[in-house]
Design a protein around this motif. Structure first.
Motif, PDB file in Angstrom:
ATOM      1  N   VAL A 154       0.202  -8.488  -3.593  1.00  0.00           N
ATOM      2  CA  VAL A 154       0.120  -7.113  -4.077  1.00  0.00           C
ATOM      3  C   VAL A 154      -0.087  -7.169  -5.585  1.00  0.00           C
ATOM      4  O   VAL A 154       0.693  -7.803  -6.292  1.00  0.00           O
ATOM      5  N   PHE A 184       7.555  -6.405   1.447  1.00  0.00           N
ATOM      6  CA  PHE A 184       8.146  -6.530   0.112  1.00  0.00           C
ATOM      7  C   PHE A 184       9.506  -7.232   0.087  1.00  0.00           C
ATOM      8  O   PHE A 184       9.996  -7.588  -0.971  1.00  0.00           O
ATOM      9  N   THR A 392       3.103   7.048  -1.585  1.00  0.00           N
ATOM     10  CA  THR A 392       3.644   5.693  -1.435  1.00  0.00           C
ATOM     11  C   THR A 392       2.910   4.773  -2.393  1.00  0.00           C
ATOM     12  O   THR A 392       1.703   4.573  -2.263  1.00  0.00           O
ATOM     13  N   GLY A 394       2.915   1.192  -3.296  1.00  0.00           N
ATOM     14  CA  GLY A 394       3.405  -0.139  -2.939  1.00  0.00           C
ATOM     15  C   GLY A 394       4.669  -0.030  -2.132  1.00  0.00           C
ATOM     16  O   GLY A 394       4.683   0.530  -1.029  1.00  0.00           O
ATOM     17  N   ASN A 395       5.761  -0.496  -2.722  1.00  0.00           N
ATOM     18  CA  ASN A 395       7.020  -0.507  -1.996  1.00  0.00           C
ATOM     19  C   ASN A 395       7.719   0.848  -1.977  1.00  0.00           C
ATOM     20  O   ASN A 395       8.525   1.125  -1.107  1.00  0.00           O
ATOM     21  N   ASP A 397       8.358   5.057  -2.013  1.00  0.00           N
ATOM     22  CA  ASP A 397       7.887   6.333  -1.481  1.00  0.00           C
ATOM     23  C   ASP A 397       8.548   7.478  -2.243  1.00  0.00           C
ATOM     24  O   ASP A 397       9.766   7.484  -2.402  1.00  0.00           O
ATOM     25  N   VAL A 419      10.982   0.781   0.057  1.00  0.00           N
ATOM     26  CA  VAL A 419      11.570  -0.556   0.051  1.00  0.00           C
ATOM     27  C   VAL A 419      11.785  -0.978  -1.392  1.00  0.00           C
ATOM     28  O   VAL A 419      10.912  -0.791  -2.233  1.00  0.00           O
TER      29      VAL A 419
END
Lengths: 653, 653
Positions: A154, A184, A392, A394-395, A397, A419
């Motif tokens: 990522v 992640f 969102t 990447g990890n 939200d 996450v």
């Protein structure tokens, strides 16, 4: 002949519908997006093979023109439809304004300042795949006895740390899925892959150490059951949708969607039941920037100081909303349109939802027992209308709500979930840890790193008109000393309200929480019938959070607007992005703090309020493998705006 | 024979049901109330003609005994059922403890300290009627050309202002209805009627000035339409009720109701899905006191510094909850029982409701796009269980919620609404006002007076056991100075967490908001599997509000516990009422501040957290004729209590 008449009737109807639904702040339509990119591609920039569209939005129309057009019964010409695009071509950044009526480029400018526009999804996708074919990385994976086909990388933005020359770079962090869906939670620690995105090439590589790979046993974030059905029959007024305009109860407003901001609320007005007229509250409101600095200074982590809105875009990261998870069953869903890197329009499905919400409380209630022989109870259920999006990045939200209440309030809510960004560690128990690990051991071999979140809201309030002021209603303790009072009362103290009107932008920076104060945006030219200045006040829903980074630290220089929870600045059409327009690798020479430092007058002017919803996040084990929602938000509430409780005069339309 | 067997079976079943439903903290049943007063009336006090019951509750059982009984499979004897009553007889205050099994008075004590028990409704009712027959008052009304039959008087408590001898007094404020139902908006200003409640006689009277009577034209607080139907089919787990015990999702707890506190939550435990065992969170929680000082020092207003819980009682002021205003259609309603002044049990209908609530958000959600070829979204709707009551104390209405969440959190919410206390004035426009009027002109001739509200919560948390500690997790900025870091990172700062464990009650007084800190109640003897200390943390939902009165002012001496938002004290069975047990005319010699000043050890002890939900209320015109709800509250959230996100392991029972 009959066919011709039918065609004409059809065209007339289309024109009628257009005029009925049209709003000058409507987002660019797919046709307008495609037309814009067609014009750009026909220009001198079209010859450059690397022409890529990075920013694509309606050029902000002149506010006076918009308001004139909206308020006049016999409309003049609406503001011209123009698009503002930022392209990269020939290794350079160009800003263009295209007039969509005349199909002309009305402005074209080479940008030579610091910072870059946001990355395109294709760039990020390519950068995520690059390490997988890079021999030193493949060797690192092999050396760890891992299977490269189970690796996901990522790309993370890199910020700015004093470099004199900057390029468009990302650093890829890589994770080991091995059948697990919670990517992640399984970082392959110790490796940093620096990628030049313009060259799309690894330009720096380091593999400094190894840490055990966190287990995948308990990292699944999928619930094992179906969503609980939860159906509500809201038999309230319902809402009407005309194009991008929404009418509900005593509110009317416009909903836009753009790649950078996501949902934008414009020209929100509330009905005054006494005068039967709509009165202006907010010209525009949207999330302006997010800042997410991690609190780990080590080589592999120090740069993680994300400015998501400018670096990636909130609208571009909006998810397809899921009924029963993201929005209730009674929600209406809306699509958005953005431009791809090649300039063609892309539809994003179900990125916004609108629904009536039962707050399960009372907007007011009272039981009166002091009328002889009677018990009188009245009240009104707290039902509101919510406009929601979820981004969102990447990890993480972000659930972003704009909530309209019948009491005249606008409530802004943001829920953080997703996450956590974790780092691999050899520790399997907290009792082994004696050094500073910059976070919490949330699972074996897994440190969730301390970090902050700042959601900065742009709130161009126009309370009952353009010219507003910021009033600080300070609560001051008064000692009872005057002789008259002393003889008639044994009371020794009380508090009173001392109102201060902010004169300049320096007065507009407010450190909430340090003293008892209510902040109001008032219209000094408008009064209620009994002579109170009309206004709205700010009610925070959490403790104020400001940045703890030192002023000379690079991330803080870039995001120095996080030093105060509240800023009020003079309105300027071009000042909308708190972290500067070119956030990627920015140096703090554009943005809210810079504008505020001009110290312009803000009394009885068109002004903008900025509010930072901030979070210091110390992770806990409950945040793993997926984080329990953290809530932040604030309410803008009428305060001497109406002549009395607006719910009393309210009748169902 | 058959009939006998059936009867035996029936009796057995009754006994079985009793043991199944019984909880040692169950409120006194009507039978127990009546039995208690029968025993008291048979005693030497029964001969006194003025015997009146002022406080009537279960004598708090020994905590160890309660917990032993609850946890043992083969129960020992439950704690003895005992009632604690406070009566007034012969002009004196007596405290009695009655054992309901042996029908004996086990303790009888004359109370000779400062302060008095709460007023009975009959006393307040009689006091409210007294002015109407008092000739000087009748003359004052006549002199104002008003009709006495349209006057309602409301007795207000008078506080304490340094008097050496105090009596049970109230001051009646009178209002002119004249057909209007919103009594409190039409004060007949200038008159103060001081009533000795024991003598039930006017002991002081003053009519100092006249002010115009506020108009009744726009003061109706009744909505003109029917409540909007709002039906929700929550197809979640549903809740089970066994007597006063409630089971829902991963929670079980006990709901009590008493005249003083209203709703009391006891022995709340949450299921650990890993161990399949319930773990203790809170032994008892309830509103302990409310303090409402008005900020007008003049003769007619200075004394209005209410301590509603002790002076009137929250349970005794609980209203009959109205579906669609107070509770949704899916709510279950519960009655409560209190004792009348003559000691007989009185049923209060529908004073509590319990319902499942849709928070319209996600308890967690995540969309993962980094697994090649997949878009994975999961999440869980935020559905909770709410226990609600509404207390109306004269003009003010308090909506009090205890909300249980599947993520393990307990959320406490309080909404303030009702009618503001206003004073009559000759001003009809704000522009005429040049003096300090101690409030806001909210309508013609109507000043809504500035005031505070403090809802003080008693929170006997027992996180995973009795012995807990208060940990302050302080966020401290660290400058990057060490050589290793300096060479490997250009980052200059970050924050880290420095944990301090409170040793004594002095450390347990926390001024939230002055520095970034998270407050945790931890169990230092319990750890998660990976060695983190288990705990819960406090998350406030508003800016911290503390009293602005001077320390030497009499109301502040009585309510000095409002100087800090958070207090942690050692558990003591008798320390439950923050403003002291005898709040009426109290002098600050009992209560939270006094106990805390003992500075007992609170590390690894049975401790109690006290949280002040405070409001400074500057009134606005929208608060007239009925006030828009103001929200306050806080959440207690598991923080390293579970081994991971409790929603992930959660399956619908």
């Amino acid at each position: 002949m009959k066919a011709l008449i039918l065609t004409l009737l059809f065209l007339l109807q289309c024109a009628f519908n257009l005029s009925l639904h049209f709003h000058p702040l409507d987002p660019l339509t797919p046709q307008e997006i495609n037309k814009t990119s067609f014009i750009v591609k026909k220009s001198h920039l079209g010859n450059l093979i690397d022409l890529t569209f990075h920013y694509f939005d309606l050029e902000e129309p002149n506010k006076t023109h918009v308001l004139q057009w909206l308020s006049s019964k016999k409309p003049p010409q609406p503001p011209p439809r123009r698009s503002l695009v930022v392209v990269r071509a020939g290794g350079q950044t160009h800003e263009l304004i295209i007039d969509l009526t005349t199909s002309k480029i009305v402005s074209s400018r080479l940008y030579t300042g610091h910072g870059f526009p946001s990355f395109t999804f294709i760039e990020l996708f390519k950068a995520s795949k690059l390490p997988l074919t890079y021999p030193p990385f493949k060797k690192s994976i092999l050396d760890r006895s891992l299977n490269i086909s189970e690796v996901s990388c990522v790309p993370f933005t890199v910020g700015w740390y004093g470099e004199t020359i900057t390029r468009r770079e990302v650093k890829a962090s890589c994770f080991y899925r091995d059948g697990s869906v919670n990517v992640f939670t399984r970082p392959i620690e110790g490796i940093t892959v620096t990628i030049d995105v313009d060259l799309m090439r690894v330009v720096k590589y380091s593999d400094r150490f190894r840490k055990p790979l966190p287990d995948s046993k308990d990292n699944d974030f999928r619930t094992k059951h179906k969503p609980f059905p939860f159906s509500c029959n809201v038999s309230d007024t319902g809402f009407k949708i005309l194009g991008n305009k929404i009418k509900w109860a005593n509110w009317k407003f416009h909903v836009g969607f753009s790649a950078r901001a996501g949902v934008t609320i414009s020209t929100a007005s509330v009905l005054d039941t006494r005068t039967k007229r709509f009165r202006r509250v907010m010209y525009r409101g949207h999330v302006s920037e997010t800042f997410v600095p991690y609190m780990d200074p080590t080589y592999e982590w120090y740069f993680r100081t994300f400015m998501d809105i400018g670096e990636f875009g909130f609208g571009r990261s909006a998810v397809n909303l899921q009924p029963l998870i993201d929005c209730p069953q009674n929600a209406a869903f809306f699509d958005g349109h953005v431009a791809g890197p090649d300039g063609t329009a892309q539809r994003m499905t179900n990125v916004m939802c609108v629904f009536e919400k039962n707050g399960y409380g009372a907007s007011f209630r009272h039981t009166e027992i002091n009328v002889p022989g009677q018990v009188i109870t009245s009240g009104e259920a707290d039902i509101s209308l919510v406009v929601r999006m979820v981004a969102t990045l990447g990890n993480y939200d972000y659930i972003v709500d704009w909530e309209f209440k019948k009491n005249g309030a606008i409530r802004v809510g943001v829920d953080l979930t997703g996450v956590l960004e974790v780092k691999a560690t050899s520790y399997t128990s907290n009792e082994q840890i004696t050094e500073n690990v910059y976070g919490t051991l949330v699972a074996k071999n897994t440190i969730a790193v301390n970090h902050d979140h700042y959601m900065t809201y742009y709130l161009d309030l126009d309370i009952d008109g353009n010219r507003n002021s910021l009033v600080k209603a300070k609560l001051k303790t008064v000692r009872v000393t005057d002789v008259h009072n002393k003889t008639s009362t044994p009371r020794k103290s009380y508090w009173t309200v001392v109102k201060e009107t902010a004169k300049t932008e320096a007065d507009g920076r407010v450190r909430l929480g340090s003293e008892p104060v209510e902040l109001l945006i008032v219209n000094p030219q408008k009064m209620t019938q009994i002579g109170n200045t009309v206004g709205y006040r700010l009610i925070p829903e959490h403790l104020p959070v400001t940045s703890l980074l030192t002023d000379d630290d690079y991330p803080e220089i870039r995001a120095s607007y996080t030093k105060y929870p509240v800023w009020v600045t003079a309105y300027n059409r071009s000042e909308r992005w708190a972290g500067g327009f070119y956030s990627d690798r920015s140096r703090g020479d554009d943005g809210l703090a810079v504008w505020s430092n001009r110290n312009r007058e803000i009394e009885n002017k068109d002004i903008v309020m900025w509010y930072n919803v901030g979070f210091h996040h110390i992770p806990y084990q409950e945040d793993f493998p997926v984080m329990l929602t953290l809530h932040g938000g604030f309410t803008l509430r009428p305060s001497n705006f109406f002549d009395n409780d607006p719910l009393i005069g309210y009748t169902r339309p």
